[in-house]
Each structure stands twice: as C-alpha cells, then as structure tokens.
Scaffold this active site. Structure first.
Site, PDB file in Angstrom:
ATOM      1  N   GLU A   1       0.834  -1.213   0.000  1.00 54.58           N
ATOM      2  CA  GLU A   1       0.000   0.000   0.000  1.00 54.58           C
ATOM      3  C   GLU A   1       0.868   1.262   0.000  1.00 54.58           C
ATOM      4  O   GLU A   1       2.068   1.219   0.285  1.00 54.58           O
ATOM      5  CB  GLU A   1      -0.925   0.021   1.213  1.00 54.58           C
ATOM      6  CG  GLU A   1      -0.194   0.085   2.547  1.00 54.58           C
ATOM      7  CD  GLU A   1      -1.026   0.711   3.656  1.00 54.58           C
ATOM      8  OE1 GLU A   1      -1.484   1.859   3.476  1.00 54.58           O
ATOM      9  OE2 GLU A   1      -1.201   0.071   4.703  1.00 54.58           O
TER      10      GLU A   1
ATOM     11  N   LYS B   1      -3.620  -1.553  15.341  1.00 51.07           N
ATOM     12  CA  LYS B   1      -3.020  -0.818  16.457  1.00 51.07           C
ATOM     13  C   LYS B   1      -3.982  -0.667  17.616  1.00 51.07           C
ATOM     14  O   LYS B   1      -5.186  -0.536  17.437  1.00 51.07           O
ATOM     15  CB  LYS B   1      -2.634   0.571  16.001  1.00 51.07           C
ATOM     16  CG  LYS B   1      -1.176   0.712  15.700  1.00 51.07           C
ATOM     17  CD  LYS B   1      -0.860   2.032  15.127  1.00 51.07           C
ATOM     18  CE  LYS B   1      -1.756   2.445  14.005  1.00 51.07           C
ATOM     19  NZ  LYS B   1      -2.034   1.588  12.938  1.00 51.07           N
TER      20      LYS B   1
HETATM   21  N1  PSU Z   1      -2.094   1.407  10.176  1.00 50.57           N
HETATM   22  C1  PSU Z   1      -0.830   1.841  10.299  1.00 50.57           C
HETATM   23  N2  PSU Z   1      -0.328   2.784   9.482  1.00 50.57           N
HETATM   24  C2  PSU Z   1      -1.095   3.301   8.504  1.00 50.57           C
HETATM   25  C3  PSU Z   1      -2.428   2.817   8.354  1.00 50.57           C
HETATM   26  C4  PSU Z   1      -2.880   1.882   9.213  1.00 50.57           C
HETATM   27  O1  PSU Z   1      -0.131   1.390  11.177  1.00 50.57           O
HETATM   28  O2  PSU Z   1      -0.607   4.171   7.785  1.00 50.57           O
HETATM   29  C5  PSU Z   1      -3.268   3.305   7.229  1.00 50.57           C
HETATM   30  C6  PSU Z   1      -3.619   2.115   6.324  1.00 50.57           C
HETATM   31  O3  PSU Z   1      -3.481   2.534   4.990  1.00 50.57           O
HETATM   32  C7  PSU Z   1      -5.064   1.841   6.654  1.00 50.57           C
HETATM   33  C8  PSU Z   1      -5.560   3.227   6.972  1.00 50.57           C
HETATM   34  O4  PSU Z   1      -5.762   1.244   5.599  1.00 50.57           O
HETATM   35  O5  PSU Z   1      -4.483   3.820   7.702  1.00 50.57           O
HETATM   36  C9  PSU Z   1      -6.830   3.208   7.778  1.00 50.57           C
HETATM   37  O6  PSU Z   1      -7.336   4.489   7.829  1.00 50.57           O
HETATM   38  P1  PSU Z   1      -8.832   4.746   8.306  1.00 50.57           P
HETATM   39  O7  PSU Z   1      -8.810   4.396   9.760  1.00 50.57           O
HETATM   40  O8  PSU Z   1      -9.066   6.217   8.061  1.00 50.57           O
HETATM   41  O9  PSU Z   1      -9.687   3.855   7.483  1.00 50.57           O
END
Ligand code: PSU
Ligand code: MN
Length: 304
Positions: free
Chosen positions: A27, A161
C-alpha cells in the site's frame, strides 16, 4: 476499453502476471501518510528489496495523475514519499481521484481493490484500520473492515493498532466472516506489541499451512479476504503497558484538537511517535519489513 484508461501497470508487473510469477502488493498510505520523510522512502525501498530477495515481484499501488498504478518506479516512490499533494484514498475516494486526475495514496481497502482487479492475491502492510475507540458515538469504523469482508485478497499485517478498540474490531471481523489467522501465534498481535489479550481465530504454523487455508478459501469461492496476523519480532516489540499509556494520551490529544475522519489515523501515529521518542517509529518499520518477508514466502507457496 475504459479500464485501460484507468490503470497503468508497470511492465514488470504485467510480465509477472502473464507468466505466473509470485507478486506481493504494497500500500502507499503508509508511505504518504503513515511514516515521516525520509524514513517513509527508506522503508518503501527496503520492503521492495526484501520481497525481491525471495524472487517475488513487489507491486506498490498508488494513483498518480489519476492513473491507478501497480508497481512504481523509484521516482514515483519518491514522489509518494515527498509530495504534499497526495490524498488518502479508500474505497469511497478511488473513482473520484482517478476521474479528476489527482494523486492518491491507497489505504488497505483501496489497495485490496486494485490488487484484486490486477489479479494479485496477497498484500503486505503494517496494520489494518478498525473500529475506533468511542465508535459507538462517532461511527468511525475503517472501510478496511468492509473491504476484507468482500474482496478476496490476503492481507499480511501485525493486527491492528491499539489506538483502535481491538475487541470491537475483532467482533466486527467475526460478523463479517473474515478469518483472522495468527502466523505462528495464538495471540492477536497489536501492532507495536506482540500481545493484545485477544486470541486469533486459528493459527497457521508456517507459510505452507497459510497457503493451504488461502487455497481452500479460494476453492470455496467465499469471496472475502483473510488476515494473516504476524507479530512484530520480539527484539523490536514494545510492552503493552507502556504503549497503552502513550496511546491514551494520543487519543485524548486528538479529542481535544477535534481531529476526526481520515485525518485521525495519521494524527495518532504521529502523536505516538512523538510521545515515545521515536520508539514506535522503529517498531513500525521493523514490523512492516517482517510482514513483507512473510507475504513473500506465502506468495511463493501459493504458486506451487
Ligand atoms: N495502520 C498503520 N499505518 C497506517 C495505516 C494503518 O499502522 O498508515 C493506514 C492504512 O493505509 C489503513 C488506513 O488502511 O491507515 C486506515 O485508515 P482509516 O482508519 O481512516 O480507514
Ligand atoms: Mn475512519
């Protein structure tokens, strides 16, 4: 065909797809919004190298000038790591960003969609999005979870996390029918921590067993994704007690500053980095690299 206007896959990826070589998708949100510069660029390059070390082709996914790319050149990686003009792109955003010719860093959800369209079966990242703490009021549940329910791509990650509500995230995944498979671990990893107090649904003892489960999912045409939850290597892990304290502080700061929506995850990551004096960043880098290794090994197994 209109599809051709949307996609621009690197020749290496087209060739790998045509000849059945193993590929691992990566990603770009973690490059553009997850890690700071210059660590982001270093990690992006390192995980590609790790994957190549197993004879597997890395396919970093991103949208540049409206073109949905799989496989980035080194200057494109650098662009993703340095430009301030890159939108965090999940399922909701994908079509708009492509149609308007904008730049997008793909989240887990959007990366899964593009991987599936390309014919790439497996994807490595750090952690998935999930149910945020307080979601009963904010309704903030990452689109990653719905995507895992509907798009058949394997996601190798270190769980989610602890900035999230992990028990609720686990419940949501169960409701959506997404199997959470511990890679040699019975405990659901919590990103920086090897432990979370929660169990995975099942354990795969190695890549051979993981590949068997993935093949059975495919043969059953279940349609959804699967999580391979791989704990951070022991030597880089942070204890849960220490981390919980920092996370709670970060969550309070976000509330105080009124941070919401797609800004929340990047905000919390950065805040935690500050609060841990960079310790969390080091852990984050190492767990992503370790997930790249496991994804590459499974990708090799899957083409046998
Ligand atoms: N977890 C991490 N680092 C990140 C992300 C998640 O440790 O950069 C990113 C991933 O791309 C995940 C996104 O899909 O954050 C989720 O964001 P949201 O909670 O806005 O859906
Ligand atoms: Mn969200």
């Amino acid at each position: 065909m209109n599809e051709e206007k949307l996609f621009a896959f690197k020749d290496e990826i087209k060739e790998a797809l045509a000849t059945g070589k193993p590929i691992v998708a990566l990603e770009s949100t973690l490059i553009s919004h997850g890690f700071p510069y210059p660590e982001n660029l270093e990690v992006a390059g390192e995980i590609e190298e790790i994957i190549r070390g197993y004879g597997v082709v890395p396919a970093t996914i991103a949208i540049i000038g409206g073109k949905i790319k799989a496989g980035l050149t080194s200057s494109e990686l650098e662009f993703m790591a340095t430009s301030k003009d890159i939108l965090k792109t999940s399922r909701r955003d994908l079509a708009v960003i492509a149609a308007k010719g904008l730049n997008g860093a793909t989240t887990v959800a959007a990366t899964m969609i593009v991987a599936e369209r390309a014919g790439i079966k497996i994807f490595a990242t750090g952690g998935i999005g999930g149910v945020h703490r307080g979601a009963e009021k904010t309704f903030d549940i990452s689109a990653d979870l719905q995507e895992l329910a509907r798009t058949p791509v394997v996601v190798v990650c270190s769980g989610a996390k602890a900035i999230l509500d992990l028990p609720l995230t686990k419940e949501y995944l169960e409701t959506m029918g997404v199997p959470v498979i511990g890679f040699g671990s019975e405990e659901l990893p919590a990103f920086y921590c090897r432990e979370s107090g929660l169990k995975v649904d099942y354990v795969a003892k190695d890549e051979v067993e993981a590949a068997k489960i993935i093949r059975a999912m495919e043969d059953l045409k279940l349609g959804g994704g699967i999580i391979i939850a791989n704990p951070i290597p022991e030597e880089y892990a942070i204890s849960m007690e220490y981390m919980n304290e920092k996370i709670e502080e970060a969550v309070r700061a976000a509330e105080k500053e009124g941070i919401k929506g797609k800004k929340l995850t990047p905000y919390l990551l950065n805040k935690i980095k500050e609060l841990t004096g960079g310790k969390s960043l080091k852990a984050n880098i190492e767990l992503v690299k370790n997930n790249a290794r496991v994804a590459a090994k499974i990708a090799c197994e899957l083409i046998k």
